[in-house]
Write an enzyme that holds these catalytic residues in place. Sequence first.
Site, mmCIF file in Angstrom:
data_model
loop_
_atom_site.group_PDB
_atom_site.id
_atom_site.type_symbol
_atom_site.label_atom_id
_atom_site.label_comp_id
_atom_site.label_asym_id
_atom_site.label_seq_id
_atom_site.Cartn_x
_atom_site.Cartn_y
_atom_site.Cartn_z
ATOM 1 N N LYS A 68 -12.769 12.589 8.369
ATOM 2 C CA LYS A 68 -13.495 11.403 8.838
ATOM 3 C C LYS A 68 -14.174 11.643 10.183
ATOM 4 C CE LYS A 68 -10.420 8.380 6.241
ATOM 5 N NZ LYS A 68 -9.296 7.429 6.295
ATOM 6 N N GLY A 86 -9.889 8.574 -1.667
ATOM 7 C CA GLY A 86 -10.454 7.937 -2.850
ATOM 8 C C GLY A 86 -9.677 8.237 -4.115
ATOM 9 N N GLU A 134 -7.545 3.566 -5.849
ATOM 10 C CA GLU A 134 -8.263 3.407 -4.587
ATOM 11 C C GLU A 134 -9.764 3.333 -4.854
ATOM 12 O OE1 GLU A 134 -8.816 2.345 -1.862
ATOM 13 O OE2 GLU A 134 -7.877 3.621 -0.352
ATOM 14 N N ARG A 135 -10.480 2.781 -3.907
ATOM 15 C CA ARG A 135 -11.942 2.818 -3.958
ATOM 16 C C ARG A 135 -12.408 4.275 -4.038
ATOM 17 N NH1 ARG A 135 -15.537 1.805 1.473
ATOM 18 N NH2 ARG A 135 -17.448 2.752 0.671
ATOM 19 N N ARG A 152 0.864 -1.175 0.000
ATOM 20 C CA ARG A 152 0.000 0.000 0.000
ATOM 21 C C ARG A 152 0.900 1.225 0.000
ATOM 22 N NH1 ARG A 152 -3.938 1.955 4.968
ATOM 23 N NH2 ARG A 152 -4.770 3.835 3.936
ATOM 24 N N HIS A 153 0.502 2.241 -0.730
ATOM 25 C CA HIS A 153 1.309 3.465 -0.800
ATOM 26 C C HIS A 153 1.663 3.983 0.595
ATOM 27 C CE1 HIS A 153 -2.025 6.045 0.464
ATOM 28 N NE2 HIS A 153 -2.799 5.347 -0.356
ATOM 29 N N ARG A 189 -16.184 0.377 5.820
ATOM 30 C CA ARG A 189 -15.743 -1.009 5.965
ATOM 31 C C ARG A 189 -16.683 -2.061 5.400
ATOM 32 N NH1 ARG A 189 -10.637 -1.017 5.895
ATOM 33 N NH2 ARG A 189 -9.698 0.400 7.387
ATOM 34 N N LEU A 223 2.156 6.770 3.613
ATOM 35 C CA LEU A 223 1.187 7.709 4.187
ATOM 36 C C LEU A 223 1.065 8.946 3.298
ATOM 37 C CD1 LEU A 223 -0.444 7.940 6.990
ATOM 38 C CD2 LEU A 223 1.292 9.660 7.547
ATOM 39 N N SER A 224 -0.152 9.255 2.889
ATOM 40 C CA SER A 224 -0.374 10.429 2.035
ATOM 41 C C SER A 224 -0.637 11.665 2.889
ATOM 42 C CB SER A 224 -1.557 10.193 1.089
ATOM 43 O OG SER A 224 -2.787 10.297 1.797
ATOM 44 N N GLU A 225 -0.638 12.814 2.226
ATOM 45 C CA GLU A 225 -0.921 14.065 2.934
ATOM 46 C C GLU A 225 -2.323 14.042 3.528
ATOM 47 O OE1 GLU A 225 -0.177 16.912 -0.139
ATOM 48 O OE2 GLU A 225 1.981 16.997 0.265
#
EC number: 5.4.2.11
Length: 227
Positions: free
Chosen positions: A97, A21, A86-87, A7-8, A114, A10-12
């Site tokens: 979130k 997404g 990504e989804r 998995r990539h 989930r 950690l993104s910003e």
Amino acid sequence: MQLVFIRHGLSEWNALNLFTGWRDVNLSEKGVEEAKEAGRKLKAAGFEFDIAFTSVLTRAIKTCNLVLEESDQLWVPQIKTWRLNERHYGGLQGLNKAEAAAEHGDEQVRIWRRSYDVLPPVLDPKDPNSAHNDRRYAHLPADVVPDCENLKVTLDRVLPFWEDQIAPAIKAGKRVLVAAHGNSLRALAKHIEGISDEDIMGLEIPTGQPLVYELDDNLKVLSKRYL
């Protein structure tokens, strides 16, 4: 036969706790380091690759590049595809979130995130941030570009690429790296591990950690481990 998922880093937006997404967000400084460290781990463990698959989103592409660079394999061919994106989180993309949970309730947000087959709110195709307005998807029929996805729809998107490209490469003896996203990798994991619709809710794939599968000749999982 071996298959490596990552998995990539950690993104910003991961760092800001935002739904990402299909929004094209860069790696954070920590994410860059995670990807580099993954490459170093793979090199130290003697992993060599013949082909790499990634999405058309910057955070996955950069992770793929950094992993290969740190393991002295930047020359390895890469195939980029929207099917490994990504989804698509629909109207949740860009929202915090915690704020979404405060507005809609913790349980509703948990289900959106989930569950296997519950869709999030739809993103208006006319929204400036819609994938319909992104030229990297201009070659796709309009009805193929998603406005929201659950994991079931994500699997339906990813699976043809697995069957047409990734699985044949593995069966041909190629050593494969897949650098993608939490949910596109969860979808693939569900398929190759035979995870139930219920149990997939509990599967979490951490950022920047190489996940190594040992597969038999029929691509059934013999073992899996994180480096």
